[in-house]
Design a protein around this motif. Structure first.
Motif, PDB file in Angstrom:
ATOM      1  N   ASP A  27       0.852  -1.202   0.000  1.00  0.00           N
ATOM      2  CA  ASP A  27       0.000   0.000   0.000  1.00  0.00           C
ATOM      3  C   ASP A  27       0.881   1.244   0.000  1.00  0.00           C
ATOM      4  O   ASP A  27       1.641   1.447  -0.930  1.00  0.00           O
ATOM      5  N   ASP A  28       0.800   2.049   1.050  1.00  0.00           N
ATOM      6  CA  ASP A  28       1.597   3.278   1.103  1.00  0.00           C
ATOM      7  C   ASP A  28       2.935   3.085   1.820  1.00  0.00           C
ATOM      8  O   ASP A  28       3.700   4.036   1.995  1.00  0.00           O
ATOM      9  N   ASP A  29       3.192   1.860   2.247  1.00  0.00           N
ATOM     10  CA  ASP A  29       4.431   1.582   2.977  1.00  0.00           C
ATOM     11  C   ASP A  29       5.467   0.978   2.029  1.00  0.00           C
ATOM     12  O   ASP A  29       5.185   0.004   1.329  1.00  0.00           O
ATOM     13  N   LYS A  30       6.663   1.560   2.015  1.00  0.00           N
ATOM     14  CA  LYS A  30       7.727   1.076   1.125  1.00  0.00           C
ATOM     15  C   LYS A  30       9.012   0.879   1.915  1.00  0.00           C
ATOM     16  O   LYS A  30       9.439   1.755   2.664  1.00  0.00           O
ATOM     17  N   VAL A  31       9.616  -0.288   1.740  1.00  0.00           N
ATOM     18  CA  VAL A  31      10.884  -0.612   2.385  1.00  0.00           C
ATOM     19  C   VAL A  31      11.889  -1.004   1.311  1.00  0.00           C
ATOM     20  O   VAL A  31      11.535  -1.702   0.351  1.00  0.00           O
ATOM     21  N   THR A  32      13.123  -0.546   1.443  1.00  0.00           N
ATOM     22  CA  THR A  32      14.164  -0.912   0.489  1.00  0.00           C
ATOM     23  C   THR A  32      15.313  -1.622   1.202  1.00  0.00           C
ATOM     24  O   THR A  32      15.651  -1.277   2.337  1.00  0.00           O
ATOM     25  N   VAL A  33      15.866  -2.609   0.530  1.00  0.00           N
ATOM     26  CA  VAL A  33      16.995  -3.377   1.069  1.00  0.00           C
ATOM     27  C   VAL A  33      18.026  -3.541  -0.041  1.00  0.00           C
ATOM     28  O   VAL A  33      17.684  -3.989  -1.138  1.00  0.00           O
ATOM     29  N   PRO A  34      19.287  -3.192   0.205  1.00  0.00           N
ATOM     30  CA  PRO A  34      20.321  -3.410  -0.817  1.00  0.00           C
ATOM     31  C   PRO A  34      20.402  -4.882  -1.198  1.00  0.00           C
ATOM     32  O   PRO A  34      20.443  -5.750  -0.330  1.00  0.00           O
ATOM     33  N   LEU A  35      20.415  -5.167  -2.494  1.00  0.00           N
ATOM     34  CA  LEU A  35      20.454  -6.556  -2.942  1.00  0.00           C
ATOM     35  C   LEU A  35      21.690  -7.288  -2.439  1.00  0.00           C
ATOM     36  O   LEU A  35      21.647  -8.485  -2.154  1.00  0.00           O
ATOM     37  N   ASN A  36      22.807  -6.579  -2.301  1.00  0.00           N
ATOM     38  CA  ASN A  36      24.029  -7.257  -1.859  1.00  0.00           C
ATOM     39  C   ASN A  36      24.052  -7.543  -0.368  1.00  0.00           C
ATOM     40  O   ASN A  36      25.012  -8.113   0.145  1.00  0.00           O
ATOM     41  N   GLU A  37      22.988  -7.133   0.350  1.00  0.00           N
ATOM     42  CA  GLU A  37      22.875  -7.465   1.768  1.00  0.00           C
ATOM     43  C   GLU A  37      21.882  -8.592   2.026  1.00  0.00           C
ATOM     44  O   GLU A  37      21.704  -9.027   3.156  1.00  0.00           O
ATOM     45  N   LEU A  38      21.250  -9.075   0.959  1.00  0.00           N
ATOM     46  CA  LEU A  38      20.176 -10.061   1.112  1.00  0.00           C
ATOM     47  C   LEU A  38      20.721 -11.475   0.959  1.00  0.00           C
ATOM     48  O   LEU A  38      21.152 -11.884  -0.117  1.00  0.00           O
ATOM     49  N   ALA A  39      20.696 -12.234   2.049  1.00  0.00           N
ATOM     50  CA  ALA A  39      21.148 -13.625   2.009  1.00  0.00           C
ATOM     51  C   ALA A  39      20.056 -14.525   1.452  1.00  0.00           C
ATOM     52  O   ALA A  39      20.325 -15.433   0.669  1.00  0.00           O
ATOM     53  N   ALA A  40      18.812 -14.280   1.867  1.00  0.00           N
ATOM     54  CA  ALA A  40      17.704 -15.118   1.396  1.00  0.00           C
ATOM     55  C   ALA A  40      16.386 -14.362   1.489  1.00  0.00           C
ATOM     56  O   ALA A  40      16.150 -13.622   2.447  1.00  0.00           O
ATOM     57  N   LEU A  41      15.553 -14.559   0.482  1.00  0.00           N
ATOM     58  CA  LEU A  41      14.190 -14.042   0.473  1.00  0.00           C
ATOM     59  C   LEU A  41      13.259 -15.241   0.527  1.00  0.00           C
ATOM     60  O   LEU A  41      13.323 -16.123  -0.324  1.00  0.00           O
ATOM     61  N   ILE A  42      12.404 -15.278   1.549  1.00  0.00           N
ATOM     62  CA  ILE A  42      11.455 -16.382   1.714  1.00  0.00           C
ATOM     63  C   ILE A  42      10.060 -15.856   1.401  1.00  0.00           C
ATOM     64  O   ILE A  42       9.567 -14.952   2.078  1.00  0.00           O
ATOM     65  N   VAL A  43       9.437 -16.405   0.365  1.00  0.00           N
ATOM     66  CA  VAL A  43       8.120 -15.935  -0.078  1.00  0.00           C
ATOM     67  C   VAL A  43       7.084 -17.003   0.239  1.00  0.00           C
ATOM     68  O   VAL A  43       7.127 -18.110  -0.306  1.00  0.00           O
ATOM     69  N   ALA A  44       6.157 -16.664   1.134  1.00  0.00           N
ATOM     70  CA  ALA A  44       5.137 -17.629   1.551  1.00  0.00           C
ATOM     71  C   ALA A  44       3.715 -17.145   1.283  1.00  0.00           C
ATOM     72  O   ALA A  44       2.804 -17.954   1.138  1.00  0.00           O
TER      73      ALA A  44
END
Length: 295
Positions: A27-44
């Motif tokens: 919605d109106d909430d946005k969060v950003t994370v540098p791709l090189n800091e992401l070890a794993a994305l878990i999508v459920a």
């Protein structure tokens, strides 16, 4: 570098990439994370949508994507296909490793796992149930099946006589399943970064399992998950279930855990990277043993 694990389970989101950042929009909430800091994305959550750039961007930076089913349990994993400059050479060395070498390495892994199980029982129950002694009996290839002997003592001692370790059951078993899945993704990521192939195992062999080597190398670290689940079970009793709170606790246990290696305190991410690199060195004939921390 920060190593982050993000779990999208409780609500939908739109994922995209902008300026090498993963953008999570709700919605109106946005969060950003540098791709090189992401070890794993878990999508459920079934309401999560992502662009092609999300998947390729995470893999390009060496991260993993774990996909879950309607029960919120992991069913698939996406990993980098190329993560080391000598990958082809290392694949060849890995594929040609001798059986005695594999058996010697499996002995080291089983001994470390059983030792970790015994120490966890000693810490939580005050008695290792003879498991530490079993660890000393592990032979090359674990021909005496000490791993199974330890397991038969370990689970009822940790979770009670009525407990059965069954991946198809809920409650404590579902917590263990989830924790192991996250751990497996962390290990598989380290394997790929070291230029090795996750499907070519030392002990685990299954034509339908693309992560046999990850299943091998994660064995000594399973008690990290077991300890976290035990703490949740103690606080929640029979009501311990997979939820936003318990998932967060399990991920935190893995990311916060530190081990002593070469007189230094290191994170699990660092330990796994060094373990995978040491395995590549064994395959190359540069060392004889895996680099493992104190358990």
């Amino acid at each position: 570098m920060t190593e982050r694990i993000i779990d999208l389970s409780e609500e939908g989101a739109s994922l995209s990439v902008r300026h090498a950042q993963l953008v999570i929009q709700r919605d109106d909430d946005k969060v950003t994370v540098p791709l090189n800091e992401l070890a794993a994305l878990i999508v459920a959550h079934p309401g999560v949508h992502y662009t092609h750039a999300v998947l390729t961007g995470i893999c390009a930076q060496g991260g993993a994507v774990v996909l879950c089913n309607e029960k919120r349990m992991p069913t698939g994993m996406l990993l980098p296909i190329e993560a080391h400059f000598t990958q082809a050479e290392r694949f060849a060395e890995q594929a040609s490793a001798s059986l005695p070498t594999k058996k010697r390495l499996w002995k080291q892994l089983v001994r470390a796992k059983v030792t970790a199980q015994g120490r966890l029982l000693k810490e939580t129950k005050g008695d290792d149930c003879g498991i530490m002694e079993l660890a000393r009996r592990v032979r090359s290839g674990d021909t005496g099946n000490v791993e199974a002997q330890a397991s038969r003592r370990y689970w009822p001692a940790l979770f009670g006589e009525d407990f059965t370790r069954d991946p198809d059951l809920g409650g404590v078993n579902s917590l263990l399943n989830y924790g192991y899945a996250v751990l497996r993704a962390m290990v598989a990521r380290a394997i790929c970064a070291a230029g090795l192939h996750p499907s070519l195992g030392l002990h685990h062999h299954n034509r339908y399992n693309p992560f046999c080597l990850a299943d091998d190398l994660m064995e000594p670290f399973r008690p990290v998950v077991d300890n976290a689940v035990f703490s949740l079970a103690v606080s929640s009793g029979d009501s311990a279930t997979l939820s936003k709170y318990t998932k967060r606790a399990l991920i935190k246990a893995l990311t916060d855990k530190r081990f002593t290696l070469e007189v230094e305190s290191r994170t699990l991410f660092d330990i796994l990277a060094r373990l995978a690199s040491s395995l590549a060195e064994v395959f190359a004939g540069e060392r004889s043993k895996l680099l493992l921390p104190s358990f």
